[in-house]
Enzyme design. Sequence first.
Site, PDB file in Angstrom:
ATOM      1  N   HIS A 105      -9.411  -1.321  -4.631  1.00 22.26           N
ATOM      2  CA  HIS A 105      -8.237  -1.916  -3.403  1.00 22.26           C
ATOM      3  C   HIS A 105      -7.355  -2.729  -4.062  1.00 22.26           C
ATOM      4  O   HIS A 105      -5.733  -2.822  -4.105  1.00 22.26           O
ATOM      5  CB  HIS A 105      -8.770  -2.365  -2.631  1.00 22.26           C
ATOM      6  CG  HIS A 105      -7.777  -2.811  -2.091  1.00 22.26           C
ATOM      7  ND1 HIS A 105      -6.785  -1.583  -1.529  1.00 22.26           N
ATOM      8  CD2 HIS A 105      -6.751  -3.741  -1.495  1.00 22.26           C
ATOM      9  CE1 HIS A 105      -5.681  -2.335  -0.020  1.00 22.26           C
ATOM     10  NE2 HIS A 105      -5.833  -3.712  -0.560  1.00 22.26           N
ATOM     11  N   HIS A 141      -1.025 -10.339  -5.061  1.00 16.91           N
ATOM     12  CA  HIS A 141       0.641 -10.139  -5.098  1.00 16.91           C
ATOM     13  C   HIS A 141       1.126 -10.909  -6.315  1.00 16.91           C
ATOM     14  O   HIS A 141       1.932 -10.524  -6.531  1.00 16.91           O
ATOM     15  CB  HIS A 141       0.482  -9.868  -3.892  1.00 16.91           C
ATOM     16  CG  HIS A 141       0.115  -8.854  -2.883  1.00 16.91           C
ATOM     17  ND1 HIS A 141      -0.136  -7.295  -3.527  1.00 16.91           N
ATOM     18  CD2 HIS A 141      -1.084  -8.933  -2.029  1.00 16.91           C
ATOM     19  CE1 HIS A 141      -0.813  -7.047  -2.479  1.00 16.91           C
ATOM     20  NE2 HIS A 141      -1.411  -7.830  -2.177  1.00 16.91           N
ATOM     21  N   HIS A 180       0.979  -0.877  -0.214  1.00 15.82           N
ATOM     22  CA  HIS A 180       0.029  -0.744  -0.939  1.00 15.82           C
ATOM     23  C   HIS A 180       1.051   0.951   0.129  1.00 15.82           C
ATOM     24  O   HIS A 180       1.003   2.236  -0.617  1.00 15.82           O
ATOM     25  CB  HIS A 180      -1.367  -0.463   1.231  1.00 15.82           C
ATOM     26  CG  HIS A 180      -1.625  -1.960   1.076  1.00 15.82           C
ATOM     27  ND1 HIS A 180      -2.173  -1.996   2.323  1.00 15.82           N
ATOM     28  CD2 HIS A 180      -2.339  -2.063   0.483  1.00 15.82           C
ATOM     29  CE1 HIS A 180      -3.428  -2.725   2.158  1.00 15.82           C
ATOM     30  NE2 HIS A 180      -3.257  -2.883   0.373  1.00 15.82           N
TER      31      HIS A 180
HETATM   32 ZN   LIG Z   1      -4.088  -4.323  -0.144  1.00 15.81          ZN
END
Ligand SMILES: [Zn+2]
Length: 308
Positions: free
Chosen positions: A240, A267, A83
């Site tokens: 997000h 990810h 983030h």
């Molecule tokens: Zn995240």
Amino acid sequence: MGMPGFNQTTIKKAIQFDGVGLHNGKDAVLKLLPAKPYHGIVFKRTDLKTKNLIPAVFSNVSKAALCTIIENEFGTSVSTIEHLMGALYGEEIDNLLVEVNSSELPILDGSAKHFVKKLREAGIKNYDTPRKFIKVLKKFELKKNDKYISIEPFENDLEIDFEIVYKNQLIGKQRKSIKLSKSNLDPIYNSRTFCLFEDINKIQSQGFGKGGSLENAVIVQNDKVLNEDGLRYKAEFVMHKILDCMGDLMLANYRFFGKIECSRGGHRLTNEFLKDFMSDRNNFSIVEYKEKKLPNSPFYTGPVAASA
Ligand SMILES: [Zn+2]
């Protein structure tokens, strides 16, 4: 944001964040310090005396399951960098020393909102040194079962087109596309980490999520959001994922000129994609631009160098 800047940047003064780590549950102090051109983003574990520097580059990613973890050659790691890295990508910050006294960054509210607020307050320092960009030369795709990610050539900007598909009825199917230089990124920064209520026990039994709460994650149970104030945006979930994607792309060390399309990614997929894409120099060239003032136009920009 306007046009992406062509020169490298850092922040004008140091900033600090305090808070709990989402996965290790430990309190951490995070400090962002200005750094010189070509320093890049480098993490420093201040709780360790030696072997404590970890450059934030994709080749240092050791795990990318529920968060992104980078590790140096001595086995020193830092978790949940995505983030902050997403905020640095969007706010166009290239060089920082990031000190943290723990193995994980504070999760804050689960979004990049607080990172961005303090970065903007600190202000950006522009160097005279040109920034390097990755110019995508041809389409590149990666498929893993039902997960998909691709990148293709796109002029002078990064576009991210992201889709999520969940069996959960509230999340369902969401798709969103942003252009880094043209879109308002604030809703992306403000969108929080989320998880399904029924996954919490599994996540915690694997040693993750010890610091997780309704203060730092959106928790969804069937067709309900358990957080008292609900969602910040209807598309908060997919937005997000775009933030996460930006954070993982920041590990390329240079900014992209290209168009990303991703379905059901995360990810792990973004990191595998980066490793594969960057390993073949036929996929891209590294370019830099010089800002030149001409009498009749505020800026003239053109490539001055392309190294192979
Ligand atoms: Zn995240």
